[in-house]
Design an enzyme around this catalytic site. Structure first.
Site, PDB file in Angstrom:
ATOM      1  N   ASP A 253      31.829  -9.760  -7.144  1.00 19.49           N
ATOM      2  CA  ASP A 253      30.889  -8.667  -6.876  1.00 19.49           C
ATOM      3  C   ASP A 253      29.997  -8.943  -5.666  1.00 19.49           C
ATOM      4  OD1 ASP A 253      29.137 -10.598  -7.825  1.00 19.49           O
ATOM      5  OD2 ASP A 253      28.573  -9.487  -9.630  1.00 19.49           O
TER       6      ASP A 253
ATOM      7  N   GLY B 170      19.424  -7.586 -15.191  1.00 17.43           N
ATOM      8  CA  GLY B 170      18.899  -6.278 -14.838  1.00 17.43           C
ATOM      9  C   GLY B 170      17.393  -6.154 -14.952  1.00 17.43           C
TER      10      GLY B 170
ATOM     11  N   ASN C 109      15.238  -6.934  -8.328  1.00 22.03           N
ATOM     12  CA  ASN C 109      15.695  -5.607  -8.745  1.00 22.03           C
ATOM     13  C   ASN C 109      14.676  -4.535  -8.392  1.00 22.03           C
ATOM     14  OD1 ASN C 109      18.262  -6.303  -9.824  1.00 22.03           O
ATOM     15  ND2 ASN C 109      17.258  -7.168 -11.616  1.00 22.03           N
TER      16      ASN C 109
ATOM     17  N   HIS D  34      26.518 -12.346  -7.575  1.00 17.48           N
ATOM     18  CA  HIS D  34      26.115 -13.421  -8.465  1.00 17.48           C
ATOM     19  C   HIS D  34      26.834 -14.723  -8.126  1.00 17.48           C
ATOM     20  CE1 HIS D  34      25.319  -9.678 -10.704  1.00 17.48           C
ATOM     21  NE2 HIS D  34      24.223 -10.332 -11.073  1.00 17.48           N
TER      22      HIS D  34
ATOM     23  N   SER E 282      19.336 -11.485 -13.796  1.00 15.96           N
ATOM     24  CA  SER E 282      20.720 -11.921 -13.962  1.00 15.96           C
ATOM     25  C   SER E 282      21.011 -13.257 -13.298  1.00 15.96           C
ATOM     26  CB  SER E 282      21.677 -10.858 -13.402  1.00 15.96           C
ATOM     27  OG  SER E 282      21.387 -10.595 -12.037  1.00 15.96           O
TER      28      SER E 282
END
Length: 205
Positions: free
Chosen positions: A180, A70, A99, A183, A33
């Site tokens: 969030d 992701g 991730n 990012h 991402s």
């Protein structure tokens, strides 16, 4: 402090091309991402900004962004052969692994997947830029250290270019992130572009 999505919503791979031409040499970006411009328009991400710079300063090159939000190293390893065949890049940028770390996947598994990608790129005669990430300290010193060492060890073993930590210029700047806290915002993307450029530019020869 690592800021990256654990399970971002899927996003189709997008291409950003700089003055595309039949004989253009290709930079292929395989990332998650952070490279897929999550939460932004594709044109605002550091990959598209890099494509813009290449278009202005490196005639005959283009950038293809095959990043997927992701994505894990397993996903990248499963896609690399097809992407190599499709685009036949001269340079492959691998920005994956965060991730894996946030899910606590075994370090050996992450390393094996990154190794598969590096070997596939080099088998296709492409230069490789390995872009590293880091885990927060709460994952424990052994895991955190091992995670970071995966990148340095692989870069040394396969003689690839290495950028140790993608988010280094903005890692501690809360204002550089979206709501969030994961990012980077649009205004932070040029800093990431410039950071990556230092390692990427020497490969565009």
């Amino acid at each position: 402090m690592l800021l990256v999505a654990l399970s971002a919503r899927p996003a189709a791979a997008q291409s950003a091309q700089a003055k595309p031409a039949a004989a253009a040499r290709t930079v292929l970006v395989m990332g998650d991402s952070l490279s897929a411009a999550y939460g932004l328009s594709p044109a605002q991400g550091w990959v598209a900004l890099t494509a813009d710079r290449i278009g202005k300063t490196r005639p005959g090159w283009r950038v293809v962004n095959a990043s997927v939000s992701g994505e894990t190293t397993a996903g990248g390893a499963s896609r690399i052969a097809a992407e190599m065949q499709r685009h036949r890049p001269a340079v492959v940028v691998i920005e994956l692994g965060a991730n894996d770390g946030l899910r606590g996947l075994p370090l050996a598994q992450t390393r094996a997947n990154l190794e598969k990608m590096i070997k596939a790129a080099q088998a296709g005669k492409a230069k490789v830029l390995l872009v590293g990430m880091r885990m927060p300290p709460n994952y424990g010193p052994d895991y955190t250290r091992g995670f970071e060492q995966n990148y340095t060890a692989l870069a040394k073993q396969y003689n690839t270019a290495l950028l140790p930590f993608l988010l280094e210029p903005i890692a501690l700047d809360r204002a550089a992130y979206q709501a969030d806290n994961l990012h980077p915002v649009a205004s932070a993307q040029p800093k990431l572009r410039d950071h990556v450029w230092k390692a990427l530019d020497p490969l565009l020869k």
